[in-house]
Every structure is written in C-alpha cells, then in structure tokens.
Design a protein around this motif. Structure first.
Motif, PDB file in Angstrom:
ATOM      1  N   VAL A  37       0.805  -1.231   0.000  1.00 18.91           N
ATOM      2  CA  VAL A  37       0.000   0.000   0.000  1.00 18.91           C
ATOM      3  C   VAL A  37       0.835   1.277   0.000  1.00 18.91           C
ATOM      4  O   VAL A  37       0.328   2.338  -0.372  1.00 18.91           O
ATOM      5  CB  VAL A  37      -1.011   0.034   1.177  1.00 18.91           C
ATOM      6  CG1 VAL A  37      -1.981  -1.135   1.091  1.00 18.91           C
ATOM      7  CG2 VAL A  37      -0.328   0.084   2.525  1.00 18.91           C
ATOM      8  N   LEU A  40       1.074   3.018  -3.408  1.00 23.46           N
ATOM      9  CA  LEU A  40      -0.268   3.429  -3.825  1.00 23.46           C
ATOM     10  C   LEU A  40      -0.783   4.604  -3.006  1.00 23.46           C
ATOM     11  O   LEU A  40      -1.706   5.307  -3.427  1.00 23.46           O
ATOM     12  CB  LEU A  40      -1.236   2.245  -3.716  1.00 23.46           C
ATOM     13  CG  LEU A  40      -0.938   1.061  -4.639  1.00 23.46           C
ATOM     14  CD1 LEU A  40      -1.866  -0.097  -4.328  1.00 23.46           C
ATOM     15  CD2 LEU A  40      -1.049   1.472  -6.091  1.00 23.46           C
ATOM     16  N   SER A  41      -0.188   4.818  -1.845  1.00 31.16           N
ATOM     17  CA  SER A  41      -0.582   5.940  -0.989  1.00 31.16           C
ATOM     18  C   SER A  41      -0.137   7.287  -1.556  1.00 31.16           C
ATOM     19  O   SER A  41      -0.589   8.335  -1.096  1.00 31.16           O
ATOM     20  CB  SER A  41      -0.008   5.759   0.421  1.00 31.16           C
ATOM     21  OG  SER A  41      -0.545   4.599   1.006  1.00 31.16           O
ATOM     22  N   SER A  53      -6.932   7.586  -1.197  1.00 31.28           N
ATOM     23  CA  SER A  53      -5.761   7.247  -2.006  1.00 31.28           C
ATOM     24  C   SER A  53      -6.042   5.978  -2.803  1.00 31.28           C
ATOM     25  O   SER A  53      -6.972   5.226  -2.504  1.00 31.28           O
ATOM     26  CB  SER A  53      -4.534   7.030  -1.119  1.00 31.28           C
ATOM     27  OG  SER A  53      -4.672   5.827  -0.389  1.00 31.28           O
ATOM     28  N   ALA A  55      -4.342   3.441  -2.592  1.00 34.05           N
ATOM     29  CA  ALA A  55      -4.124   2.327  -1.659  1.00 34.05           C
ATOM     30  C   ALA A  55      -5.444   1.894  -1.031  1.00 34.05           C
ATOM     31  O   ALA A  55      -5.744   0.694  -0.965  1.00 34.05           O
ATOM     32  CB  ALA A  55      -3.125   2.731  -0.582  1.00 34.05           C
ATOM     33  N   THR A  56      -6.229   2.847  -0.587  1.00 37.70           N
ATOM     34  CA  THR A  56      -7.513   2.524   0.042  1.00 37.70           C
ATOM     35  C   THR A  56      -8.434   1.822  -0.950  1.00 37.70           C
ATOM     36  O   THR A  56      -9.068   0.819  -0.610  1.00 37.70           O
ATOM     37  CB  THR A  56      -8.184   3.807   0.575  1.00 37.70           C
ATOM     38  OG1 THR A  56      -7.279   4.432   1.487  1.00 37.70           O
ATOM     39  CG2 THR A  56      -9.489   3.511   1.253  1.00 37.70           C
ATOM     40  N   VAL A  59      -7.418  -1.799  -1.576  1.00 33.39           N
ATOM     41  CA  VAL A  59      -7.619  -2.713  -0.448  1.00 33.39           C
ATOM     42  C   VAL A  59      -9.087  -3.142  -0.313  1.00 33.39           C
ATOM     43  O   VAL A  59      -9.379  -4.215   0.219  1.00 33.39           O
ATOM     44  CB  VAL A  59      -7.103  -2.046   0.851  1.00 33.39           C
ATOM     45  CG1 VAL A  59      -7.523  -2.803   2.086  1.00 33.39           C
ATOM     46  CG2 VAL A  59      -5.592  -1.922   0.810  1.00 33.39           C
ATOM     47  N   ALA A  81      -5.976  -2.893   8.851  1.00 33.67           N
ATOM     48  CA  ALA A  81      -5.734  -2.253   7.555  1.00 33.67           C
ATOM     49  C   ALA A  81      -5.806  -0.736   7.677  1.00 33.67           C
ATOM     50  O   ALA A  81      -4.985  -0.018   7.089  1.00 33.67           O
ATOM     51  CB  ALA A  81      -6.741  -2.759   6.517  1.00 33.67           C
ATOM     52  N   LEU A  85      -2.771   1.568   6.668  1.00 36.12           N
ATOM     53  CA  LEU A  85      -2.984   2.614   5.667  1.00 36.12           C
ATOM     54  C   LEU A  85      -2.635   3.985   6.242  1.00 36.12           C
ATOM     55  O   LEU A  85      -2.075   4.832   5.540  1.00 36.12           O
ATOM     56  CB  LEU A  85      -4.428   2.591   5.162  1.00 36.12           C
ATOM     57  CG  LEU A  85      -4.784   1.444   4.227  1.00 36.12           C
ATOM     58  CD1 LEU A  85      -6.300   1.298   4.101  1.00 36.12           C
ATOM     59  CD2 LEU A  85      -4.135   1.621   2.862  1.00 36.12           C
ATOM     60  N   THR A 104       9.916   0.671   0.809  1.00 35.81           N
ATOM     61  CA  THR A 104       9.087  -0.370   0.206  1.00 35.81           C
ATOM     62  C   THR A 104       9.935  -1.591  -0.130  1.00 35.81           C
ATOM     63  O   THR A 104       9.540  -2.730   0.175  1.00 35.81           O
ATOM     64  CB  THR A 104       8.384   0.165  -1.059  1.00 35.81           C
ATOM     65  OG1 THR A 104       7.538   1.267  -0.686  1.00 35.81           O
ATOM     66  CG2 THR A 104       7.561  -0.908  -1.745  1.00 35.81           C
TER      67      THR A 104
END
Length: 170
Positions: A37, A40-41, A53, A55-56, A59, A81, A85, A104
C-alpha cells in the motif's frame, strides 16, 4: 464462518504448526501489506467527494473477500488495515519519493525473508501458497484467527487451528 473458509483454514493450518513460523508470519504479513500500500498511498483519488488514495481503493476488494469469509475476522483485519494505511499515509507525507521506494523495497525483502525463514527453518516445508495460490489471501485471516484464539475468543476457530479449544480436556 463459511464452509469454504473452514476447509481452506484447515488446509492452511497444516503448513503453519510451528509457533515460530506463526510469529514470523505476523511480521511478514504486516510488512508485505505495508509494502503493497505504500506506493499506492502516493496517488490521491476523490471518490464521491471524499479524498482518499489509490491504496484505500485497492484494499477494498480484498477486505470484502475477508468479510465474506468471516465477518468478525474481517472486521478485525479492517481495523489493522486502517492502521497500516494510516502509517503509509504518514510515511509518504514525510519521506522523499526515493525514501519511500527504498522503504518499500526493504519491507518486501524483510517480509518475504520472514516467510521463507518461517517455512524453511521452523516448519521445514514449502509455503502453503506454493501448493494453493489462494492461500496468499488466507495469511491475514490465519494471523487474526490466532489472535482471537489467544484472547479466548472463537472456540470454533480453535477447534480448526488447534484441534480442540484451549482448556478442553480429551
């Protein structure tokens, strides 16, 4: 708990008997989730007027899957999560892009290494997902199920994971 989840969990447990392997999974799964994530954030998205985002959004489908397998475990994973996040959002707001990508990469290496060490050193067998790729999504459910059992909840899960509920006599 769905019968599908019950069967998958019983199969997954056979690959995760050693307590050290299970401990390695707690860290490995959290690190790999955060690694997934984190990049993606970086991408803000507006959905129905709300700022979020990528990321959210990414998910949400897997959270729905976990809720369908078992509502209580899915709800607990939702809480985890949200926390991860939030950690990712804080990291991307304070780190450079190069720093975020470096973190990462480190999270991926450490997360994968913990899974490999857990299985090779402690379990002495290959990871469950090698035989069944869908087990990739069962790891978080298994870790949360172990937490629920340790806290004295979910005797139904204890029967599947431990063979009998904690405190039961044969």
């Amino acid at each position: 708990m769905s019968s599908y989840f019950r069967r998958q969990l019983a199969e997954y447990v056979e690959y995760h008997r050693d307590p050290w392997n299970c401990a390695m999974h707690v860290f490995g799964i959290a690190f790999l989730f955060l690694a997934a994530v984190l990049p993606l954030s970086l991408w803000p998205i507006t959905v129905f007027g709300f700022q979020t985002s990528a990321a959210t959004i990414a998910v949400v489908p897997v959270l729905i899957y976990w809720f369908l397998l078992d509502f209580a475990l899915g709800a607990a994973i939702l809480g985890a999560a949200i926390m991860l996040l939030s950690v990712a959002a804080v990291i991307v707001s304070h780190a450079t892009t190069a720093g975020m990508w470096s973190l990462t990469a480190i999270l991926i290496v450490v997360g994968v290494a913990s899974q490999i060490v857990g299985h090779r050193v402690f379990e002495r067998r290959q990871p469950a997902l090698v035989d069944n790729p869908t087990h990739l999504l069962l790891g978080p459910m298994f870790v949360m199920a172990k937490l629920f059992i340790a806290l004295g909840f979910r005797r139904d899960l204890a029967i599947i994971i431990q063979g009998q509920p904690r405190g039961a006599t044969s």
